[in-house]
Motif scaffolding. Structure first.
Motif, PDB file in Angstrom:
ATOM      1  N   ALA A 178      95.844  22.554  -7.404  1.00 33.70           N
ATOM      2  CA  ALA A 178      96.725  23.233  -6.243  1.00 33.70           C
ATOM      3  C   ALA A 178      97.847  24.052  -6.657  1.00 33.70           C
ATOM      4  O   ALA A 178      98.245  23.368  -7.653  1.00 33.70           O
ATOM      5  N   TRP A 179      98.065  25.012  -6.086  1.00 33.95           N
ATOM      6  CA  TRP A 179      99.158  25.874  -6.590  1.00 33.95           C
ATOM      7  C   TRP A 179     100.198  26.108  -5.333  1.00 33.95           C
ATOM      8  O   TRP A 179      99.745  26.368  -4.226  1.00 33.95           O
ATOM      9  N   PRO A 180     101.264  25.387  -5.204  1.00 33.80           N
ATOM     10  CA  PRO A 180     102.109  25.491  -3.909  1.00 33.80           C
ATOM     11  C   PRO A 180     102.540  26.884  -3.645  1.00 33.80           C
ATOM     12  O   PRO A 180     103.314  27.751  -4.762  1.00 33.80           O
ATOM     13  N   LEU A 181     102.459  27.359  -2.714  1.00 33.73           N
ATOM     14  CA  LEU A 181     102.747  28.837  -2.198  1.00 33.73           C
ATOM     15  C   LEU A 181     104.213  29.130  -1.883  1.00 33.73           C
ATOM     16  O   LEU A 181     104.672  29.371  -1.004  1.00 33.73           O
ATOM     17  N   ARG A 182     105.051  28.770  -3.025  1.00 35.87           N
ATOM     18  CA  ARG A 182     106.515  28.770  -2.998  1.00 35.87           C
ATOM     19  C   ARG A 182     107.036  30.371  -2.994  1.00 35.87           C
ATOM     20  O   ARG A 182     108.057  30.697  -2.624  1.00 35.87           O
ATOM     21  N   SER A 183     106.324  31.088  -3.618  1.00 35.03           N
ATOM     22  CA  SER A 183     106.611  32.600  -3.690  1.00 35.03           C
ATOM     23  C   SER A 183     105.201  33.317  -3.461  1.00 35.03           C
ATOM     24  O   SER A 183     104.300  32.775  -3.565  1.00 35.03           O
ATOM     25  N   ASP A 184     105.417  34.697  -3.047  1.00 30.43           N
ATOM     26  CA  ASP A 184     104.132  35.549  -3.183  1.00 30.43           C
ATOM     27  C   ASP A 184     103.235  35.384  -4.155  1.00 30.43           C
ATOM     28  O   ASP A 184     103.638  35.377  -5.464  1.00 30.43           O
ATOM     29  N   VAL A 185     101.820  35.507  -3.819  1.00 31.81           N
ATOM     30  CA  VAL A 185     100.863  35.470  -4.855  1.00 31.81           C
ATOM     31  C   VAL A 185      99.807  36.601  -4.320  1.00 31.81           C
ATOM     32  O   VAL A 185      99.982  37.231  -3.388  1.00 31.81           O
ATOM     33  N   ALA A 186      98.884  36.914  -5.421  1.00 34.30           N
ATOM     34  CA  ALA A 186      98.071  37.739  -4.912  1.00 34.30           C
ATOM     35  C   ALA A 186      96.731  37.819  -5.917  1.00 34.30           C
ATOM     36  O   ALA A 186      96.777  36.944  -6.823  1.00 34.30           O
ATOM     37  N   LEU A 207      90.351  32.327   2.362  1.00 35.39           N
ATOM     38  CA  LEU A 207      91.078  31.375   1.373  1.00 35.39           C
ATOM     39  C   LEU A 207      91.031  29.779   1.471  1.00 35.39           C
ATOM     40  O   LEU A 207      90.941  29.377   2.556  1.00 35.39           O
ATOM     41  N   LEU A 208      90.780  29.126   0.333  1.00 35.96           N
ATOM     42  CA  LEU A 208      90.693  27.831   0.341  1.00 35.96           C
ATOM     43  C   LEU A 208      92.177  27.393   0.150  1.00 35.96           C
ATOM     44  O   LEU A 208      92.755  27.598  -0.587  1.00 35.96           O
ATOM     45  N   LEU A 209      92.734  26.669   1.216  1.00 34.89           N
ATOM     46  CA  LEU A 209      94.014  26.088   0.982  1.00 34.89           C
ATOM     47  C   LEU A 209      94.093  24.762   1.554  1.00 34.89           C
ATOM     48  O   LEU A 209      93.491  24.265   2.336  1.00 34.89           O
ATOM     49  N   ASP A 210      95.449  24.005   1.309  1.00 42.55           N
ATOM     50  CA  ASP A 210      96.066  22.999   1.956  1.00 42.55           C
ATOM     51  C   ASP A 210      97.075  23.155   2.695  1.00 42.55           C
ATOM     52  O   ASP A 210      97.995  24.201   2.324  1.00 42.55           O
ATOM     53  N   ALA A 211      97.171  22.520   3.884  1.00 40.56           N
ATOM     54  CA  ALA A 211      98.480  22.732   4.566  1.00 40.56           C
ATOM     55  C   ALA A 211      99.196  21.306   4.847  1.00 40.56           C
ATOM     56  O   ALA A 211      98.329  20.565   5.365  1.00 40.56           O
ATOM     57  N   GLU A 212     100.531  21.256   4.381  1.00 43.29           N
ATOM     58  CA  GLU A 212     101.235  20.039   4.770  1.00 43.29           C
ATOM     59  C   GLU A 212     101.181  19.541   6.325  1.00 43.29           C
ATOM     60  O   GLU A 212     101.410  18.520   6.878  1.00 43.29           O
ATOM     61  N   GLN A 213     101.341  20.965   6.985  1.00 40.99           N
ATOM     62  CA  GLN A 213     101.454  20.871   8.515  1.00 40.99           C
ATOM     63  C   GLN A 213     100.944  21.976   9.024  1.00 40.99           C
ATOM     64  O   GLN A 213     100.573  23.062   8.121  1.00 40.99           O
ATOM     65  N   LEU A 271      97.456  26.732  -2.312  1.00 45.18           N
ATOM     66  CA  LEU A 271      96.198  27.533  -2.596  1.00 45.18           C
ATOM     67  C   LEU A 271      95.555  26.699  -3.952  1.00 45.18           C
ATOM     68  O   LEU A 271      96.154  25.982  -4.427  1.00 45.18           O
ATOM     69  N   HIS A 272      94.258  26.864  -4.153  1.00 42.78           N
ATOM     70  CA  HIS A 272      93.346  26.298  -5.139  1.00 42.78           C
ATOM     71  C   HIS A 272      93.051  26.997  -6.205  1.00 42.78           C
ATOM     72  O   HIS A 272      92.337  28.129  -5.998  1.00 42.78           O
ATOM     73  N   HIS A 273      93.421  26.719  -7.641  1.00 43.28           N
ATOM     74  CA  HIS A 273      92.960  27.597  -8.610  1.00 43.28           C
ATOM     75  C   HIS A 273      91.552  27.299  -8.748  1.00 43.28           C
ATOM     76  O   HIS A 273      90.959  26.066  -8.378  1.00 43.28           O
ATOM     77  N   PRO A 285      91.777  32.293 -11.388  1.00 42.22           N
ATOM     78  CA  PRO A 285      92.051  32.972 -10.022  1.00 42.22           C
ATOM     79  C   PRO A 285      91.953  31.771  -9.030  1.00 42.22           C
ATOM     80  O   PRO A 285      91.697  30.830  -9.108  1.00 42.22           O
ATOM     81  N   PHE A 286      92.584  32.385  -7.895  1.00 45.40           N
ATOM     82  CA  PHE A 286      92.510  31.439  -6.615  1.00 45.40           C
ATOM     83  C   PHE A 286      91.168  31.256  -5.983  1.00 45.40           C
ATOM     84  O   PHE A 286      90.487  32.536  -5.923  1.00 45.40           O
TER      85      PHE A 286
END
Length: 753
Positions: free
Chosen positions: A463-471, A485-491, A555-557, A601-602
């Motif tokens: 997993a890659w924390p989305l602390r800044s913009d990615v593309a 997109l496949l993602l994790d959300a803490e909330q 996001l997930h690599h 890639p994600f």
């Protein structure tokens, strides 16, 4: 002393990578070539005598899908396999063997050409012969040919022939260049000597020589980066001589560079600041690696504005991508950064008119002496770019020789033939499609056992924390109608995605916003979240989808890469010392970086099908990515089953030659020495085992060509006898690691070229 006369079609003087590629290109096109080098090894500044990394259009990974193909690409790929440790002596062998493989090349090492016989008025000169002295052999050799290539770097041959040239920096007003000085001067980039170190495992003393400079009395420790574990090109900034004459003052420059190298090593070993007790000097260069001297004047002078605008040329024959990279005149003693860089948004184009002399009719030039301003030279000078220029100049020389023309006449009368010949030989002219009427594949119907039509990466890894913009970049072919997109959300969180185009087919940066969508993500892990992104471009091109920062989301690599898919990270603070390299983050290729994650890639998927990997991509005229991956890709190869691509004609064709271009992932940054090492010695996407079968009117399939253990990008099969076939199939049995069969281009010819 022996007096000798050597007659050939073409004489190439200078055995750096530009001269090597020029000679090989001309030889492969049937011309007899003399390659004359004044050193005992080939490779110029990349050789074991100087040991500079071969940099090029990738700019150490800054530009995407930018690695050189053609002859330079072959050298990169072979060196990666034979020499993953970056041994400079093995690199020498890779280059030497490439030259020795060409029967049409006569190689003259240790031969210094210092006499040129030329005639004609100043505006219309003609070289009639050049004369070289073969050191240690007492042979005085006169080389005669119809065409000469000055690949000497310093431009001695053209100078002696009376070719027009520039030396130093042009005034800003001459070409309207932002980075040119207000007033012209004679300043050039300086020269460098490198050194290697190693850890012996036991304490080693170092007693500095009497001429070693006390660098603590200079600005070097304050303005440059010194580390005990660094060596080789990490010390590219040991540079001096730009305010002097880098040729005529070469010995003085060498002595000054030596004094600083031994002074730096004394500082590392004996200052007590570096913990270098067990370190020793393994090698110190004895030849200054020159950056700049004469630049000949051609029918066109490439300038800064051409580079930054990525200006296209009707006679474009090569490309580059290194930044405009200029260094302060004082070199290592300067208070300013060791280099300042200006980047275009992607690769740029180089015209043939810059590769031949405006006033010496039968002279071409390649390497660091082409027709360019000092500022433009700041990018064209790097060696992989010099090499592709060399291949273009050598190809032009071969065609001019065969047709009995001067290079200028070739430019005026046979430009399409020159450019199409370069494409056929796998040299890269970005954005140009093949229009080779002799290629039978262009008229065939194309089909395949399967094709990748659902674009998605669904095997999640870290997993890659989305602390800044990615593309994520991927092909929009024919369009995009939904993105997940496949993602994790803490909330529970709102996530925004923006879809941008890239402006140009050769660029991989956001240009124009085309769509924006926000989606709601519930709290939870590994959930697919859909974004209503819609875009139907007028023609297939790449989409650059930016996922806006949200610290509650990760996001997930993907566990595997995918051709045509890239990942980017917004990097507003480049991780490099400003004392060494000054890059501005307002330049998009600097702002959006890969951060070493090119093959991770994600995870994402498109809701609509893609045609980006259809079978007909293998015959569409492109032979490298441009506005999309431009290749056929199968579904995953299953055990015991081959994937195939087929050409079919209405009537039988006579086929004597087949060209196959496999995917060598030109996004992967390769180097010749020790800058970095790839985790594999063969590009995984390259096809390893394959067969070519033909079917005639009788319906019988017959194997006519094939290969096992392949590690090359381009393979040409000359059939022993022409084959009559209505169908041709390329069976791909195995790759070098990828799960998919991938083929960039197939060509078929009735006659051998």
């Amino acid at each position: 002393m022996k007096q000798e006369l050597v007659n050939n079609d073409i004489t190439v003087i200078g055995g750096g990578l530009a001269g090597v590629c020029a000679a090989i290109a001309a030889a492969r096109l049937g011309q007899k070539v003399a390659l004359v080098q004044n050193r005992p090894v080939l490779g110029g500044n990349s050789s074991s005598e100087v040991r500079v990394w071969v940099c090029g259009a990738t700019a150490h990974g800054t530009n995407r899908y930018a690695r050189e193909t053609g002859i330079m690409g072959e050298l990169f790929i072979e060196n990666q396999y034979r020499n993953p440790e970056g041994n400079p002596y093995i690199w020498d062998l890779v280059v030497l063997e490439a030259v020795k493989a060409e029967a049409n090349i006569s190689l003259y090492l240790n031969t210094d050409v210092h006499e040129v016989q030329a005639e004609g008025p100043e505006h219309d000169r003609m070289i009639t012969a050049v004369v070289g002295w073969m050191m240690a052999s007492e042979r005085r050799i006169t080389f005669k040919s119809s065409l000469y290539l000055d690949c000497t770097g310093d431009g001695l041959i053209g100078f002696l022939a009376g070719a027009k040239f520039a030396l130093g920096r042009e005034a800003r007003s001459e070409y309207g260049e932002e980075w040119a000085p207000e007033i012209a001067d004679g300043i050039t980039l300086g020269s460098t000597i490198l050194f290697y170190t190693k850890d012996t495992g036991i304490p080693v003393n170092f007693v500095p020589p009497s001429f070693a400079k006390d660098i603590s009395e200079t600005t070097i420790p304050l303005r440059r980066v010194i580390k005990s574990g660094d060596s080789g090109c990490h010390y590219w900034w040991i540079e001096w001589g730009g305010e002097h004459d880098t040729v005529h003052d070469n010995e003085m420059i060498r002595d000054e560079l030596w004094s600083v190298i031994y002074g730096i090593w004394d500082y590392i070993k004996n200052s007590g600041k570096f913990g270098a007790e067990n370190m020793t000097l393994e090698w110190v260069g004895s030849l200054p690696g020159k950056r700049e001297y004469r630049r000949f004047t051609g029918d066109y002078v490439l300038n800064q504005n051409d580079i930054i605008a990525q200006r296209g040329f009707v006679d474009g024959v090569a490309f580059g991508g290194w930044s405009i990279d200029l260094h302060p005149p004082q070199g290592m003693y300067a208070d300013a950064s060791g280099s300042k860089h200006m980047h275009a948004d992607g690769v740029y184009h180089i015209p043939f008119r810059s590769l031949y002399s405006v006033n010496v009719r039968n002279m071409l030039m390649a390497g660091r002496d082409i027709s360019a301003t000092h500022v433009a030279f700041g990018t064209t000078r790097v060696m992989a770019t010099c090499a592709v220029i060399g291949e273009a100049a050598g190809t032009g020389a071969a065609l001019a020789s065969r047709l009995g023309l001067t290079p200028g006449e070739l430019q005026a009368r046979h430009l399409p033939e020159l450019r199409q010949t370069l494409l056929r030989q796998d040299a890269s002219i970005i954005g140009l499609r093949s229009s080779d009427e002799a290629d039978l594949a262009r008229e065939a119907r194309v089909s395949a056992s399967s094709a990748r039509c659902a674009l998605g990466l669904t095997q999640p890894g870290e997993a890659w924390p989305l602390r800044s913009d990615v593309a994520v970049l991927f092909p929009a072919d024919p369009g995009i109608h939904g993105f997940e997109l496949l993602l994790d959300a803490e909330q529970a969180a709102e996530v925004t995605a923006e879809l941008w185009d890239t402006g140009r087919g050769e660029n991989y940066v956001p240009h124009t916003l085309r769509a924006r969508a926000t989606a709601h993500a519930a709290a939870g892990r590994r959930q697919w979240v859909a974004f209503d992104l819609q875009w139907q471009p007028e023609e297939p091109q790449n989409a650059f989808v930016i996922i806006k920062a949200n610290p509650a989301v990760s996001l997930h690599h993907s566990l595997e890469p995918h051709s045509g898919v890239l990942v980017f990270f917004k990097d507003e603070h480049p991780q490099i010392s400003k004392d060494l390299e000054d890059h501005s983050t307002d330049q998009l290729v600097v702002l959006w970086k890969m951060k070493g994650q090119a093959r991770r890639p994600f995870c994402f998927r498109l809701s609509s099908p893609t045609a980006a990997f259809a079978p007909d991509k293998a015959v569409n005229g492109y032979h490298r990515p441009f506005g999309g991956p431009q290749l056929w890709m199968s579904e995953p190869i299953t055990a015991g089953k081959s994937e195939w691509l087929q050409l079919e004609w209405d009537t039988e064709q006579s086929i004597a030659e087949i060209h196959l271009t496999f995917n060598d992932d030109v996004n992967e940054d390769l180097v010749n020495l020790h800058h970095h090492r790839t985790p594999f010695t063969v590009i995984p996407e390259l096809v390893r085992d394959y067969r070519v079968e033909a079917q005639g009117a009788g319906g019988q399939w017959t194997e006519i060509a094939g290969g096992t253990g392949n590690r090359k990008r381009k393979v040409i099969h000359l059939l022993p006898e022409p084959v009559q076939a209505q169908r041709i199939r390329v069976f791909i049995d195995a790759t070098n690691g990828s799960r998919h069969a991938e083929l960039i281009e197939i060509r078929a010819y009735e006659e051998a070229h």
